[in-house]
Design a protein around this motif. Structure first.
Motif, PDB file in Angstrom:
ATOM      1  N   UNK A   1      53.843-102.491-109.983  1.00 29.39           N
ATOM      2  CA  UNK A   1      54.685-103.542-109.398  1.00 29.39           C
ATOM      3  C   UNK A   1      55.374-102.211-108.430  1.00 29.39           C
ATOM      4  N   UNK A   2      55.496-102.872-106.627  1.00 30.57           N
ATOM      5  CA  UNK A   2      55.902-101.647-105.842  1.00 30.57           C
ATOM      6  C   UNK A   2      56.206-102.415-104.577  1.00 30.57           C
ATOM      7  N   UNK A   3      56.333-101.671-103.623  1.00 33.28           N
ATOM      8  CA  UNK A   3      56.890-102.324-102.501  1.00 33.28           C
ATOM      9  C   UNK A   3      55.541-102.288-101.154  1.00 33.28           C
ATOM     10  N   UNK A   4      54.879-103.279 -99.695  1.00 29.83           N
ATOM     11  CA  UNK A   4      54.015-102.719 -99.532  1.00 29.83           C
ATOM     12  C   UNK A   4      54.772-103.787 -98.037  1.00 29.83           C
TER      13      UNK A   4
ATOM     14  N   UNK B   1      65.360 -99.585 -88.099  1.00 29.53           N
ATOM     15  CA  UNK B   1      64.485 -97.978 -88.215  1.00 29.53           C
ATOM     16  C   UNK B   1      63.207 -98.096 -89.095  1.00 29.53           C
ATOM     17  N   UNK B   2      63.250 -99.196 -89.299  1.00 33.04           N
ATOM     18  CA  UNK B   2      61.633 -99.383 -89.906  1.00 33.04           C
ATOM     19  C   UNK B   2      61.899 -98.941 -91.477  1.00 33.04           C
ATOM     20  N   UNK B   3      63.565 -98.161 -91.947  1.00 30.53           N
ATOM     21  CA  UNK B   3      63.269 -98.022 -93.391  1.00 30.53           C
ATOM     22  C   UNK B   3      63.910 -99.599 -94.098  1.00 30.53           C
ATOM     23  N   UNK B   4      64.815-100.294 -92.982  1.00 29.26           N
ATOM     24  CA  UNK B   4      65.459-101.449 -94.237  1.00 29.26           C
ATOM     25  C   UNK B   4      64.152-102.065 -94.915  1.00 29.26           C
ATOM     26  N   UNK B   5      64.820-102.589 -95.940  1.00 37.14           N
ATOM     27  CA  UNK B   5      64.143-103.378 -97.751  1.00 37.14           C
ATOM     28  C   UNK B   5      63.829-104.256 -96.896  1.00 37.14           C
ATOM     29  N   UNK B   6      63.657-104.890 -95.728  1.00 37.75           N
ATOM     30  CA  UNK B   6      63.524-106.297 -95.279  1.00 37.75           C
ATOM     31  C   UNK B   6      61.818-106.155 -94.680  1.00 37.75           C
ATOM     32  N   UNK B   7      61.497-104.478 -94.389  1.00 36.80           N
ATOM     33  CA  UNK B   7      60.271-104.467 -93.738  1.00 36.80           C
ATOM     34  C   UNK B   7      59.390-104.560 -94.950  1.00 36.80           C
ATOM     35  N   UNK B   8      59.726-104.749 -96.059  1.00 38.81           N
ATOM     36  CA  UNK B   8      58.754-104.216 -97.405  1.00 38.81           C
ATOM     37  C   UNK B   8      58.840-105.594 -97.651  1.00 38.81           C
ATOM     38  N   UNK B   9      57.710-106.056 -99.126  1.00 31.01           N
ATOM     39  CA  UNK B   9      57.594-107.095 -99.424  1.00 31.01           C
ATOM     40  C   UNK B   9      57.260-106.534-100.748  1.00 31.01           C
ATOM     41  N   UNK B  10      57.493-107.238-102.620  1.00 31.66           N
ATOM     42  CA  UNK B  10      57.272-106.651-103.801  1.00 31.66           C
ATOM     43  C   UNK B  10      55.738-107.105-103.621  1.00 31.66           C
ATOM     44  N   UNK B  11      55.302-106.904-104.811  1.00 27.92           N
ATOM     45  CA  UNK B  11      53.378-106.136-104.649  1.00 27.92           C
ATOM     46  C   UNK B  11      53.106-105.781-106.074  1.00 27.92           C
ATOM     47  N   UNK B  12      51.653-106.819-106.736  1.00 22.06           N
ATOM     48  CA  UNK B  12      51.271-106.265-107.526  1.00 22.06           C
ATOM     49  C   UNK B  12      50.334-105.444-107.394  1.00 22.06           C
ATOM     50  N   UNK B  13      50.097-104.261-107.690  1.00 18.89           N
ATOM     51  CA  UNK B  13      48.844-103.954-107.289  1.00 18.89           C
ATOM     52  C   UNK B  13      47.981-103.706-108.699  1.00 18.89           C
ATOM     53  N   UNK B  14      46.479-104.203-108.547  1.00 21.00           N
ATOM     54  CA  UNK B  14      45.834-104.009-109.392  1.00 21.00           C
ATOM     55  C   UNK B  14      44.661-103.704-109.073  1.00 21.00           C
ATOM     56  N   UNK B  15      43.512-102.438-110.153  1.00 17.16           N
ATOM     57  CA  UNK B  15      42.764-102.131-110.018  1.00 17.16           C
ATOM     58  C   UNK B  15      41.417-103.648-109.868  1.00 17.16           C
ATOM     59  N   UNK B  16      40.562-103.376-109.176  1.00 19.87           N
ATOM     60  CA  UNK B  16      39.169-104.561-108.970  1.00 19.87           C
ATOM     61  C   UNK B  16      39.281-104.738-110.741  1.00 19.87           C
ATOM     62  N   UNK B  17      38.385-104.282-110.948  1.00 22.27           N
ATOM     63  CA  UNK B  17      37.695-104.245-111.853  1.00 22.27           C
ATOM     64  C   UNK B  17      38.853-105.003-113.387  1.00 22.27           C
TER      65      UNK B  17
ATOM     66  N   UNK C   1      55.669-111.604-106.873  1.00 20.63           N
ATOM     67  CA  UNK C   1      55.045-110.299-106.179  1.00 20.63           C
ATOM     68  C   UNK C   1      53.686-110.926-105.668  1.00 20.63           C
ATOM     69  N   UNK C   2      53.400-110.914-104.443  1.00 15.74           N
ATOM     70  CA  UNK C   2      51.528-110.373-104.336  1.00 15.74           C
ATOM     71  C   UNK C   2      50.910-110.239-104.655  1.00 15.74           C
ATOM     72  N   UNK C   3      50.046-110.706-105.404  1.00 16.40           N
ATOM     73  CA  UNK C   3      48.596-109.780-105.811  1.00 16.40           C
ATOM     74  C   UNK C   3      47.507-108.634-104.996  1.00 16.40           C
ATOM     75  N   UNK C   4      47.381-107.981-104.816  1.00 19.89           N
ATOM     76  CA  UNK C   4      46.900-106.940-103.848  1.00 19.89           C
ATOM     77  C   UNK C   4      45.870-106.560-105.057  1.00 19.89           C
ATOM     78  N   UNK C   5      44.501-106.026-104.453  1.00 19.27           N
ATOM     79  CA  UNK C   5      43.770-105.731-105.585  1.00 19.27           C
ATOM     80  C   UNK C   5      42.873-104.361-104.421  1.00 19.27           C
ATOM     81  N   UNK C   6      43.010-102.866-104.646  1.00 21.57           N
ATOM     82  CA  UNK C   6      41.998-101.697-104.689  1.00 21.57           C
ATOM     83  C   UNK C   6      40.865-101.446-105.282  1.00 21.57           C
ATOM     84  N   UNK C   7      39.874-100.665-104.502  1.00 21.42           N
ATOM     85  CA  UNK C   7      39.415 -99.875-105.499  1.00 21.42           C
ATOM     86  C   UNK C   7      39.624 -99.128-106.667  1.00 21.42           C
TER      87      UNK C   7
END
Length: 411
Positions: free
Chosen positions: A104-107, A230-246, A144-150
């Protein structure tokens, strides 16, 4: 390059975690929801259903404000507290069949805009605006938004090592799942994770397209209204759950149609014959085993439908998707289903539920015919996203499904 950052989550103290965590609001039956609200004062459902306190249905912006009030009450009562240090959070779900874990992280909302975070579904504008307005009022996000990566060896090894220690949370649920959460707060590990994601050219949305779009709209509006942006404000990101494709589990949605659009059974089968080789399986429960094979249940009997590839032309990755083939060759031209989201004549059963449910609902007379297919594969989803195409609605049902209320992102 993708920007995936740690953040200071607001989350329940250890004693309350299992009581706070809830499934998505829509997953509860009316009886379950009533029981949770009546007997569990710590459930996150009290926050997202604030009218229960007054035994009154509340909607619109008034509800948004009351959601924020209930949330602040949980903080004031120290059910929720915010971490002092920005962390990544490992979330593991173990079921009777399998287990999976992710971070779980900020995307970055800008990564979404620039298509570094890629989508494969269309969104509905009014739903984007509605959820954007909701986020703006309540000031937090818990789903969180579910994001996937290799699959990534460095990340896998880091997670495995961290999960050998005692979790911050560990609790079981009524449906025999075990949920565990660990904090990654070591600066060296944080930097490793940040660098590994930073080296990835793109990520893919597995689930949460409207949440992603709404978060981008909020970031855009907040930027326009902030002269000191500045681009660093919290509103510039959204909570995500990053999970590998497997670790991703993809299921199909079966389609149920209320009528045959004025066709007799015989006429309907003749129309299908143009595009499919049809075999009557009788009472044999048939499920497809190959792409471009479909099962159909009609008038008390199962049928297999095999696409006639000599008649059908594949033009791009979308044209090869089974849910698209079903729509373009049966649902739209024969059964008259144009709008897959809003037409009241169509309903869906996700593949976690048995084919027997499809049969039962047709046998009861609720629907005239049902169709099933194999689930899409991650390679198909990525290819469609890379070609800037969009899948038909309800093409995938993707797990894991996280519990609400365990990590909250404030902006």
């Amino acid at each position: 390059m993708t920007k995936i950052l740690p953040f200071k989550a607001v989350r329940p103290t250890r004693a309350y975690a299992g009581l706070v965590a809830s499934r998505s609001y829509e997953d509860y039956s009316e009886e379950e929801l009533k029981a949770q609200l009546e007997y569990n004062p710590y459930s996150f459902l009290h926050i997202i259903n604030p009218g229960y306190k007054f035994q009154h249905e509340i909607a619109g912006e008034k509800r948004f404000g009351m959601v924020k009030n209930r949330y602040l009450e949980f903080k004031e009562e120290h059910i929720f507290e915010q971490d002092e240090q920005a962390c990544y959070y490992i979330y593991k779900i173990k079921t009777r069949e399998t287990s999976c874990c992710g971070i779980i992280a900020a995307a970055s909302a800008e990564d979404y805009k620039q298509e570094v975070i890629r989508r494969h579904e269309d969104t509905i504008a009014h739903r984007e605006e509605l959820f954007k307005d909701y986020l703006k009022v309540v000031g937090f996000n818990t789903e969180p938004v579910l994001l996937t990566y290799p699959d990534n060896t460095v990340i896998n090894d880091l997670l495995d090592k961290r999960m050998k220690s005692r979790p911050e949370y560990e609790f079981a649920t009524y449906n025999k799942e075990t949920h565990s959460l660990w904090l990654i707060d070591d600066p060296e590990n944080i930097q490793q994770i940040k660098e590994q994601f930073g080296a990835m050219e793109k990520l893919y949305i597995a689930d949460g397209h409207h949440r992603s779009a709404s978060s981008y709209l909020l970031a855009k509006e907040s930027k326009e209204n902030n002269p000191d942006h500045t681009g660093k404000e919290a509103y510039n990101f959204f909570m995500s759950y990053l999970i590998s494709e497997s670790n991703l589990r993809i299921f199909e949605f079966s389609r149920l149609i209320k009528d045959l659009n004025g066709h007799s059974k015989e006429e309907f089968l003749i129309l299908l014959d143009e595009w499919f080789r049809i075999e009557n399986r009788g009472h044999e429960v048939y499920k497809p085993s190959k792409k471009h094979h479909f099962n159909m249940y009609l008038d008390g009997e199962f049928y297999s439908l095999y696409l006639r590839k000599t008649n059908y032309t594949f033009t791009d990755s979308l044209s090869e998707l089974d849910s698209y083939i079903l729509y373009e060759n049966i649902l739209k031209p024969i059964l008259g289903i144009e709008d897959l989201r809003n037409d009241k004549r169509i309903a869906y059963i996700h593949g976690r539920n048995d084919i027997i449910e499809l049969k039962t609902r047709v046998d009861k007379g609720e629907f005239a015919v049902g169709f099933g297919m194999l689930p899409a594969e991650i390679a198909e989803i990525k290819q469609i996203a890379d070609e800037n195409l969009t899948m038909p609605p309800k093409s995938t049902y993707i797990e894991p499904k996280l519990r609400n209320g365990l990590t909250i992102y404030e902006f």
